[in-house]
Design an enzyme around this catalytic site. Structure first.
Site, PDB file in Angstrom:
ATOM      1  N   MET A  30      40.252  39.033  49.530  1.00 53.43           N
ATOM      2  CA  MET A  30      39.415  40.062  48.903  1.00 53.43           C
ATOM      3  C   MET A  30      39.439  39.879  47.381  1.00 53.43           C
ATOM      4  O   MET A  30      39.074  40.795  46.635  1.00 53.43           O
ATOM      5  CB  MET A  30      39.906  41.458  49.293  1.00 53.43           C
ATOM      6  N   GLY A  36      50.213  34.581  45.034  1.00 51.65           N
ATOM      7  CA  GLY A  36      50.258  34.625  46.500  1.00 51.65           C
ATOM      8  C   GLY A  36      49.013  33.982  47.099  1.00 51.65           C
ATOM      9  O   GLY A  36      49.093  33.133  47.999  1.00 51.65           O
ATOM     10  N   HIS A  37      47.833  34.358  46.575  1.00 51.84           N
ATOM     11  CA  HIS A  37      46.583  33.743  47.050  1.00 51.84           C
ATOM     12  C   HIS A  37      46.600  32.240  46.780  1.00 51.84           C
ATOM     13  O   HIS A  37      46.195  31.437  47.617  1.00 51.84           O
ATOM     14  CB  HIS A  37      45.370  34.323  46.323  1.00 51.84           C
ATOM     15  N   GLY A 147      48.569  35.456  54.548  1.00 50.82           N
ATOM     16  CA  GLY A 147      49.904  35.740  54.022  1.00 50.82           C
ATOM     17  C   GLY A 147      50.689  36.645  54.962  1.00 50.82           C
ATOM     18  O   GLY A 147      50.114  37.505  55.642  1.00 50.82           O
ATOM     19  N   GLN A 153      48.607  42.605  60.132  1.00 54.75           N
ATOM     20  CA  GLN A 153      47.283  41.966  60.103  1.00 54.75           C
ATOM     21  C   GLN A 153      47.343  40.572  60.724  1.00 54.75           C
ATOM     22  O   GLN A 153      46.488  40.191  61.529  1.00 54.75           O
ATOM     23  CB  GLN A 153      46.797  41.893  58.654  1.00 54.75           C
ATOM     24  N   MET A 184      53.908  40.081  45.707  1.00 54.85           N
ATOM     25  CA  MET A 184      52.644  40.043  44.961  1.00 54.85           C
ATOM     26  C   MET A 184      51.539  40.706  45.770  1.00 54.85           C
ATOM     27  O   MET A 184      51.449  40.537  46.984  1.00 54.85           O
ATOM     28  CB  MET A 184      52.281  38.606  44.641  1.00 54.85           C
ATOM     29  N   SER A 186      47.299  42.427  44.964  1.00 53.27           N
ATOM     30  CA  SER A 186      46.273  42.798  43.981  1.00 53.27           C
ATOM     31  C   SER A 186      46.454  44.262  43.590  1.00 53.27           C
ATOM     32  O   SER A 186      46.103  44.671  42.483  1.00 53.27           O
ATOM     33  CB  SER A 186      44.878  42.583  44.567  1.00 53.27           C
TER      34      SER A 186
HETATM   35  O1  PAF Z   1      44.247  40.305  53.602  1.00 56.62           O
HETATM   36  C1  PAF Z   1      43.113  40.475  53.102  1.00 56.62           C
HETATM   37  O2  PAF Z   1      42.867  40.241  51.912  1.00 56.62           O
HETATM   38  C2  PAF Z   1      41.992  41.039  53.970  1.00 56.62           C
HETATM   39  O3  PAF Z   1      42.460  41.994  54.859  1.00 56.62           O
HETATM   40  C3  PAF Z   1      41.187  39.936  54.708  1.00 56.62           C
HETATM   41  C4  PAF Z   1      42.049  39.174  55.694  1.00 56.62           C
HETATM   42  C5  PAF Z   1      40.594  38.973  53.690  1.00 56.62           C
HETATM   43  C6  PAF Z   1      40.039  40.579  55.493  1.00 56.62           C
HETATM   44  O4  PAF Z   1      39.179  41.297  54.655  1.00 56.62           O
END
Ligand code: PAF
Length: 287
Positions: A30, A36-37, A147, A153, A184, A186
């Protein structure tokens, strides 16, 4: 780095790659990238031939009183960072393209979505599972990297891919922490300096739990008591949940037998933070 916003254009490109036998890896995000990303992207790059990063703040995973509007956004900064990591395509669909008027199809992973964050964020995981399946169909990746900070999730996406025969290898990667231990996120940008200090209690609680388990303590009650104490003694905090669960089923366990996941959700000021860690029974980890 190419920037693609149109889902049909993205899918056409993905199908061309697929026809040529090119292995595509997707990192769904997002945006408002942090280390982390970047670590997911760096790892993703090693898994295939083309790395696609999707950047979409998905409205269907936010509740009506949640932070969809305030969620941090910074496209130019994100694009620069992604380009530096060697991302081939930054995929940035708009809300209208993802959910045109008349949209009505959702994916629900029933049991795994009920507890932990699911109990506090109704509809959240339905939004996540739906958008991730849409992204998989648009990008046609062979592998997708997520992550472990969003541990529930990740479990839900694995289950969704298995249940719906989605031919994507779901790869989980470890939490990346700030030097002082804060996971980490956002959302850390919401914290004022005082709250940023208080937010450390999540990691301190994790360290306390690890320490207890390392010294032979396995009882859920005792571990959660120590964790709770760490949080409640910290100002500006309110606990959503503290849980010790089976790493696969996410069902509560009474003791760390073999392995268990400690999962925490704590509000610090108005910011909801989550964190988790694997706990390994000391008799297994130290032999
Ligand atoms: O983890 C995230 O940033 C969001 O939940 C994802 C997996 C991109 C779905 O919108």
């Amino acid at each position: 780095m190419e920037i693609i916003a149109d889902p049909l254009k993205m899918q056409a490109q993905a199908l061309r790659w697929r026809a040529r036998g090119v292995k595509v890896v997707l990192v769904p995000t997002m945006g408002f990238f942090h280390q982390g990303h970047l670590s997911l992207m760096e790892y993703g790059r090693t898994l295939g031939d083309k790395l696609v990063v999707s950047l979409f703040v998905n409205p269907t995973q936010f509740g009506p009183t949640e932070d969809y509007q305030q969620y941090p956004r910074g496209f130019d900064r994100d694009a620069d960072m992604a380009a530096k990591v060697g991302v081939e395509v930054l995929y940035t669909p708009g809300v209208e393209a993802m959910y045109p008027s008349g949209y009505q199809t959702y994916v629900e992973v029933e049991h795994l979505s009920k507890g932990l964050c699911g109990a506090f964020r109704p509809g959240h995981f339905k939004g996540v599972a739906t958008v991730v399946l849409k992204l998989f169909n648009q990008v046609q990746p062979q592998a997708a990297v997520f992550g472990e900070k969003d541990y529930q999730q990740l479990a839900i996406i694995r289950q969704m891919a298995a249940d719906l025969n989605v031919p994507v290898d779901i790869v989980g990667r470890p939490i990346v922490r700030e030097p002082d231990g804060l996971a980490m996120s956002s959302r850390n940008t919401y914290l004022n300096p005082e709250e940023r200090g208080a937010a450390l209690c999540l990691y301190r609680a994790i360290l306390a739990a690890r320490e207890l388990v390392a010294t032979g303590e396995n009882s859920r009650t005792k571990i959660l008591k120590a964790v709770k104490q760490m949080i409640t003694q910290t100002p500006h905090t309110a606990i959503d949940y503290l849980a010790l669960v089976d790493p696969k089923t996410l069902q509560e366990v009474e003791a760390v037998q073999g392995e268990a996941r400690l999962a925490l959700a704590v509000r610090v000021g108005k910011t909801r933070l989550i964190d988790n860690t694997l706990l390994t029974e000391s008799r297994l980890c130290c032999v």
